[in-house]
Design an enzyme around this catalytic site. Sequence first.
Site, PDB file in Angstrom:
ATOM      1  N   LYS A 134       0.865  -1.185   0.000  1.00  0.00           N
ATOM      2  CA  LYS A 134       0.000   0.000   0.000  1.00  0.00           C
ATOM      3  C   LYS A 134       0.895   1.227   0.000  1.00  0.00           C
ATOM      4  O   LYS A 134       1.771   1.360   0.857  1.00  0.00           O
ATOM      5  CB  LYS A 134      -0.883   0.019   1.252  1.00  0.00           C
ATOM      6  CG  LYS A 134      -2.026  -0.969   1.191  1.00  0.00           C
ATOM      7  CD  LYS A 134      -3.230  -0.358   0.525  1.00  0.00           C
ATOM      8  CE  LYS A 134      -4.431  -1.277   0.584  1.00  0.00           C
ATOM      9  NZ  LYS A 134      -5.521  -0.804  -0.267  1.00  0.00           N
ATOM     10  N   ASP A 162      -0.653  -0.130  -4.573  1.00  0.00           N
ATOM     11  CA  ASP A 162      -2.007   0.436  -4.572  1.00  0.00           C
ATOM     12  C   ASP A 162      -1.970   1.810  -3.924  1.00  0.00           C
ATOM     13  O   ASP A 162      -1.630   1.943  -2.756  1.00  0.00           O
ATOM     14  CB  ASP A 162      -2.953  -0.491  -3.798  1.00  0.00           C
ATOM     15  CG  ASP A 162      -4.405  -0.030  -3.869  1.00  0.00           C
ATOM     16  OD1 ASP A 162      -4.682   0.975  -4.563  1.00  0.00           O
ATOM     17  OD2 ASP A 162      -5.259  -0.669  -3.239  1.00  0.00           O
ATOM     18  N   GLU A 191      -1.862   0.606  -8.813  1.00  0.00           N
ATOM     19  CA  GLU A 191      -3.300   0.875  -8.938  1.00  0.00           C
ATOM     20  C   GLU A 191      -3.589   2.361  -8.730  1.00  0.00           C
ATOM     21  O   GLU A 191      -3.250   2.914  -7.687  1.00  0.00           O
ATOM     22  CB  GLU A 191      -4.083   0.060  -7.896  1.00  0.00           C
ATOM     23  CG  GLU A 191      -3.961  -1.444  -8.067  1.00  0.00           C
ATOM     24  CD  GLU A 191      -4.601  -2.207  -6.910  1.00  0.00           C
ATOM     25  OE1 GLU A 191      -5.600  -1.721  -6.348  1.00  0.00           O
ATOM     26  OE2 GLU A 191      -4.091  -3.289  -6.569  1.00  0.00           O
ATOM     27  N   ASP A 214      -8.715   0.345 -10.661  1.00  0.00           N
ATOM     28  CA  ASP A 214      -9.376  -0.252  -9.503  1.00  0.00           C
ATOM     29  C   ASP A 214     -10.680   0.501  -9.247  1.00  0.00           C
ATOM     30  O   ASP A 214     -11.756   0.053  -9.637  1.00  0.00           O
ATOM     31  CB  ASP A 214      -8.426  -0.195  -8.293  1.00  0.00           C
ATOM     32  CG  ASP A 214      -9.061  -0.722  -7.013  1.00  0.00           C
ATOM     33  OD1 ASP A 214     -10.191  -1.238  -7.072  1.00  0.00           O
ATOM     34  OD2 ASP A 214      -8.427  -0.626  -5.946  1.00  0.00           O
ATOM     35  N   LYS A 236     -13.019  -6.159  -7.379  1.00  0.00           N
ATOM     36  CA  LYS A 236     -13.407  -6.409  -5.985  1.00  0.00           C
ATOM     37  C   LYS A 236     -14.896  -6.714  -5.989  1.00  0.00           C
ATOM     38  O   LYS A 236     -15.723  -5.796  -6.022  1.00  0.00           O
ATOM     39  CB  LYS A 236     -13.082  -5.187  -5.124  1.00  0.00           C
ATOM     40  CG  LYS A 236     -11.583  -4.959  -5.011  1.00  0.00           C
ATOM     41  CD  LYS A 236     -11.231  -3.737  -4.206  1.00  0.00           C
ATOM     42  CE  LYS A 236      -9.711  -3.702  -3.991  1.00  0.00           C
ATOM     43  NZ  LYS A 236      -9.207  -2.355  -3.702  1.00  0.00           N
TER      44      LYS A 236
END
Length: 323
Positions: A134, A162, A191, A214, A236
């Site tokens: 992250k 991300d 992302e 995303d 997701k």
Amino acid sequence: MRAATLYRYSIPMEAGVILRHQRLKSRDGLLVKLQQGEQTGWGEIAPLPEFSQETLPEAQAAAIAELQRWVNGEELDLGPLPSVAFGLSCALAELEKLLPLSADYHKAPLCTGDPDELFAVLQALPGEKVAKVKVGLYEAVRDGMIVNVLLEALPDLKLRLDANRSWTRAKADGFAKYVNPELRSRIAFLEEPCKTRAESREFARDTGIAIAWDESVREADFQVEAEPGVAAIVIKPTLVGSIARCQQLVQQAHQAGLEAVISSSIESSLGLTQLARLADWLTPATVPGLDTLSLMQAQCIRQWPDSTLPVVTVDQLDVLWHS
């Protein structure tokens, strides 16, 4: 004869789990159980605060309305709320034995930035060495330095990053400046680095760092298409919708030459094991992004292989509705 039950769970999170702007103290969601004759199917409905368009009370009301119709002999209308559509479609797919039992329990481990810790985790992983970091929570320059250290220390590592649209273009460039150009090809994708798609595209073009969509995947105007610098889309299901919608997105991605990655929205272990089955079925060549169970203090009904967390049983859940 049809029967349905809707349960509620609340699982304490580990300290320090932060979404975009708030600390997540517990993960709250719904579990649906469908029964028809000898068959049973389970699904999870768990809107993610700050990411889902619907709240948990809205999802609960929609789910109860749908279950009432189904018990009365009508077909399930999965409806417009993604978490409800996904949970009900999973329960129905299990009931009708359409969701394969084989699962891909490999996962791209979430990494905090400690190369030694990541090295130990990756050594134990079979196959492709893929980890996720992250970025965007701290200074962009710090993120760039950490990514560079990881890629230098582990020569067979590929990283998924991300940023959750957290950077301005200037901050994204600050990140890239600290990643050696020779190592950038081992960033599988980053992302949504920037606040707009246009800026993210320009970032990919100017730095050679591949990006993935995303948040964009959930927007009404999004089209899956091949474009320079775009490597993947992240799906997701809790935020996207039904199994059928996920299948459609995977097919569109593969037709466009993009990777499709099934990814978690911090579901309980029940939902995660279903995502592992979905990934094995729809994206067998891609490691899914499912390393979120360690953020929780317990599992729920179904166990993730190798997890030592205690398991909350069905008897410990609150029954919200029963036919």
